[in-house]
Write a protein that holds these residues in place. Structure first.
Motif, short mmCIF file in Angstrom:
data_model
loop_
_atom_site.label_atom_id
_atom_site.label_comp_id
_atom_site.label_asym_id
_atom_site.label_seq_id
_atom_site.Cartn_x
_atom_site.Cartn_y
_atom_site.Cartn_z
N SER A 135 8.08 0.20 -18.40
CA SER A 135 7.26 -0.85 -17.84
C SER A 135 7.94 -0.84 -15.63
CB SER A 135 8.13 -1.78 -17.30
OG SER A 135 7.82 -2.84 -18.31
N PHE A 136 7.11 -0.62 -14.92
CA PHE A 136 7.73 -0.53 -12.99
C PHE A 136 8.38 -1.77 -12.48
CE2 PHE A 136 5.27 3.20 -13.61
CZ PHE A 136 5.76 4.65 -12.95
N ILE A 137 9.72 -1.58 -11.98
CA ILE A 137 9.97 -2.93 -11.38
C ILE A 137 9.90 -1.81 -9.74
CG2 ILE A 137 11.89 -4.09 -10.85
CD1 ILE A 137 12.58 -2.93 -13.58
N GLY A 138 9.22 -3.38 -8.55
CA GLY A 138 8.73 -3.22 -7.80
C GLY A 138 7.57 -2.74 -6.40
N LEU A 139 6.54 -2.06 -8.11
CA LEU A 139 5.60 -1.54 -7.31
C LEU A 139 5.37 -2.73 -5.92
CD1 LEU A 139 4.06 -0.55 -10.82
CD2 LEU A 139 4.37 0.75 -8.70
N ASP A 140 5.71 -4.37 -5.72
CA ASP A 140 5.02 -4.76 -5.74
C ASP A 140 5.04 -4.36 -3.86
OD1 ASP A 140 6.73 -5.70 -5.70
OD2 ASP A 140 6.77 -7.63 -5.28
N ALA A 141 6.33 -4.22 -3.51
CA ALA A 141 7.04 -3.75 -2.52
C ALA A 141 7.10 -1.85 -2.00
CB ALA A 141 8.71 -3.37 -2.85
N VAL A 142 6.34 -1.38 -2.95
CA VAL A 142 6.21 -0.41 -2.73
C VAL A 142 5.06 -0.40 -1.68
CG1 VAL A 142 5.56 1.74 -2.73
CG2 VAL A 142 7.25 1.20 -4.29
#
Length: 210
Positions: A135-142
């Protein structure tokens, strides 16, 4: 009678439009270089020196980026559509580390520190929902910027791979197809709890030049 000078100009325009419509970063650079060559010829034949000056700058840049992609063998066909290899490719550029219990990777309303990939261990989101390996965490910020939309923490020891937001954005600009695929994947089903990123040694790396 057909005007070959105008034909070369239209060819350059067509290649420019094609380059901007491509998601494959290798093909984009090839089309961009072709466009620059066509516009250089058009500028020389029509005595349009501003066009020539622009393309004399853009052509070396496109060729340089193309050479970087070739050296790194970062062809989109190697990673796109293969979830395990995509995550392994990300790990080639990221820094792996172990975190302890209650270490927070994201805090609702706080600035996001980077893009993180769960490699192993127990990582939970708000409500106690466990994030599986991969799982990726922080995609929304990128992609969108702004503060974290939720809190994510380690419920026990865990191993993660991390990139700063600046490096993550450079990585996505270097390979737009990868960024596009991740943005779509983020809206779909998460990887299974038993999934684990492939071995990073088996995947290509590309330079993270600004």
């Amino acid at each position: 009678m057909w005007d070959w000078i105008e034909f070369i100009g239209y060819l350059g325009t067509t290649l420019t439009i094609a380059a901007w419509s491509m998601r494959n970063c290798l093909h984009l650079r090839i089309a961009g270089a072709g466009s620059s060559i066509a516009f250089l010829a058009y500028g020389a034949l029509s005595a349009s020196y501003p066009i020539m000056l622009t393309e004399l700058i853009l052509l070396p840049l496109n060729l340089w980026r193309l050479a970087q992609l070739r050296r790194g063998d970062a062809r989109d066909r190697v990673i796109i559509g293969d979830v395990a290899r995509e995550r392994a490719w990300f790990m080639r550029h990221a820094r792996s580390r172990r975190i302890g219990a209650d270490c927070r990777l994201a805090e609702r309303g706080a600035a996001t520190t980077g893009l993180h990939l769960v490699i192993s261990g127990r990582v939970v989101a708000e409500g106690g929902r466990r994030l599986p390996s991969g799982s990726f965490i922080g995609l929304d910020a990128v992609f969108a910027g702004g503060d974290a939309s939720g809190t994510v923490r380690a419920a026990g020891g865990a191993e993660i791979a991390s990139l700063s937001l600046a490096d993550a954005r450079r990585l996505f600009r270097a390979c737009p197809d990868f960024a596009w695929h991740l943005s779509i994947a983020a809206l779909g089903d998460p990887p299974s709890a038993t999934s684990r990123p492939a071995d990073p040694a088996d995947t290509p790396a590309i330079p993270l030049a600004a």
